[in-house]
Design a protein around this motif. Structure first.
Motif, PDB file in Angstrom:
ATOM      1  N   ARG A  25      28.860 -14.936  10.004  1.00  0.00           N
ATOM      2  CA  ARG A  25      28.404 -14.555  11.344  1.00  0.00           C
ATOM      3  C   ARG A  25      27.541 -13.303  11.325  1.00  0.00           C
ATOM      4  N   ALA A  26      27.696 -12.484  10.302  1.00  0.00           N
ATOM      5  CA  ALA A  26      26.918 -11.245  10.234  1.00  0.00           C
ATOM      6  C   ALA A  26      25.433 -11.535  10.107  1.00  0.00           C
ATOM      7  N   HIS A  27      25.072 -12.653   9.482  1.00  0.00           N
ATOM      8  CA  HIS A  27      23.674 -13.025   9.311  1.00  0.00           C
ATOM      9  C   HIS A  27      23.395 -14.310  10.084  1.00  0.00           C
ATOM     10  N   SER A  28      23.725 -14.333  11.348  1.00  0.00           N
ATOM     11  CA  SER A  28      23.570 -15.556  12.131  1.00  0.00           C
ATOM     12  C   SER A  28      22.106 -15.878  12.406  1.00  0.00           C
ATOM     13  N   ASP A  29      21.195 -14.911  12.234  1.00  0.00           N
ATOM     14  CA  ASP A  29      19.783 -15.175  12.498  1.00  0.00           C
ATOM     15  C   ASP A  29      19.121 -15.921  11.348  1.00  0.00           C
ATOM     16  N   THR A  30      19.813 -16.053  10.201  1.00  0.00           N
ATOM     17  CA  THR A  30      19.252 -16.780   9.070  1.00  0.00           C
ATOM     18  C   THR A  30      20.021 -18.082   8.889  1.00  0.00           C
ATOM     19  N   ALA A  31      19.317 -19.087   8.446  1.00  0.00           N
ATOM     20  CA  ALA A  31      19.947 -20.387   8.228  1.00  0.00           C
ATOM     21  C   ALA A  31      20.688 -20.370   6.906  1.00  0.00           C
ATOM     22  N   TYR A  32      21.891 -20.944   6.918  1.00  0.00           N
ATOM     23  CA  TYR A  32      22.655 -21.006   5.680  1.00  0.00           C
ATOM     24  C   TYR A  32      22.233 -22.230   4.889  1.00  0.00           C
ATOM     25  N   VAL A  33      21.939 -22.003   3.637  1.00  0.00           N
ATOM     26  CA  VAL A  33      21.552 -23.061   2.733  1.00  0.00           C
ATOM     27  C   VAL A  33      22.482 -22.957   1.529  1.00  0.00           C
ATOM     28  N   PRO A  34      22.879 -24.067   0.928  1.00  0.00           N
ATOM     29  CA  PRO A  34      23.707 -23.951  -0.271  1.00  0.00           C
ATOM     30  C   PRO A  34      22.976 -23.112  -1.320  1.00  0.00           C
ATOM     31  N   GLY A  35      23.633 -22.098  -1.797  1.00  0.00           N
ATOM     32  CA  GLY A  35      23.006 -21.183  -2.738  1.00  0.00           C
ATOM     33  C   GLY A  35      22.667 -19.863  -2.080  1.00  0.00           C
ATOM     34  N   GLY A  36      22.772 -19.782  -0.772  1.00  0.00           N
ATOM     35  CA  GLY A  36      22.532 -18.517  -0.096  1.00  0.00           C
ATOM     36  C   GLY A  36      21.494 -18.644   0.988  1.00  0.00           C
TER      37      GLY A  36
END
Length: 168
Positions: A33-44
């Motif tokens: 949730r801390a980086h909700s502005d970025t999309a989560y992709v496997p690997g980071g």
């Protein structure tokens, strides 16, 4: 007896995994949730405008690249006979050679320390410390050049100093 050990180990394992899920999971959720502005992709996550962007290349310059490398190697190779010639002759008899040796040693040292700063304290990674150390190196180099000039013109010179220290 053996069944009691098996039951006890299974119970302990279930309790430990349940406890771990309760204590570790909130941290993982908070991290996502801390980086909700970025999309989560496997690997980071993929960040835009930071370390995932390619490095911009500087414009071509004659002072850098192969000319710079050739000057460094020429200066390093010239220091060997220049040092030998300065110690064979007297510094007071050949002040130009003494001055060239002093300037060459300072420039050689400056190039080496500058390469160290460029390689290990890059301006992109250390935006305050990198430029500060680069300007400190430049100011120190100018100060040392002034000191070498003063020492060679108003005192005995580098080669005479080293000869006297060796003879003492």
């Amino acid at each position: 007896m053996a069944s009691a050990v098996v039951v006890r180990s299974l119970v302990n394992r279930n309790i430990a995994s349940a406890l771990a899920q309760r204590t570790v999971r909130p941290f993982a959720v908070q991290a996502r949730r801390a980086h909700s502005d970025t999309a989560y992709v496997p690997g980071g996550p993929i960040y835009k405008g930071t370390v995932n962007d390619p490095t911009t290349f500087p414009p071509p310059s004659r002072a850098h690249g192969s000319h710079h490398w050739a000057f460094e190697r020429l200066l390093s190779a010239a220091l060997v006979p220049m040092t030998a010639a300065a110690f064979v002759t007297s510094g007071s008899a050949f002040p130009v050679l003494d001055g060239l040796l002093g300037i060459s040693l300072v420039v050689h040292s400056h190039i080496g320390f500058d390469a160290l700063l460029v390689d290990y304290i890059h301006k992109r990674k250390f935006p305050v410390l990198g430029p500060l150390l680069s300007w400190t190196l430049r100011a120190t180099t100018v100060g040392v050049l002034v000191g070498v000039y003063q020492f060679n013109t108003n005192d005995i010179g580098l080669t005479e100093l080293i000869s006297k220290v060796w003879a003492a």
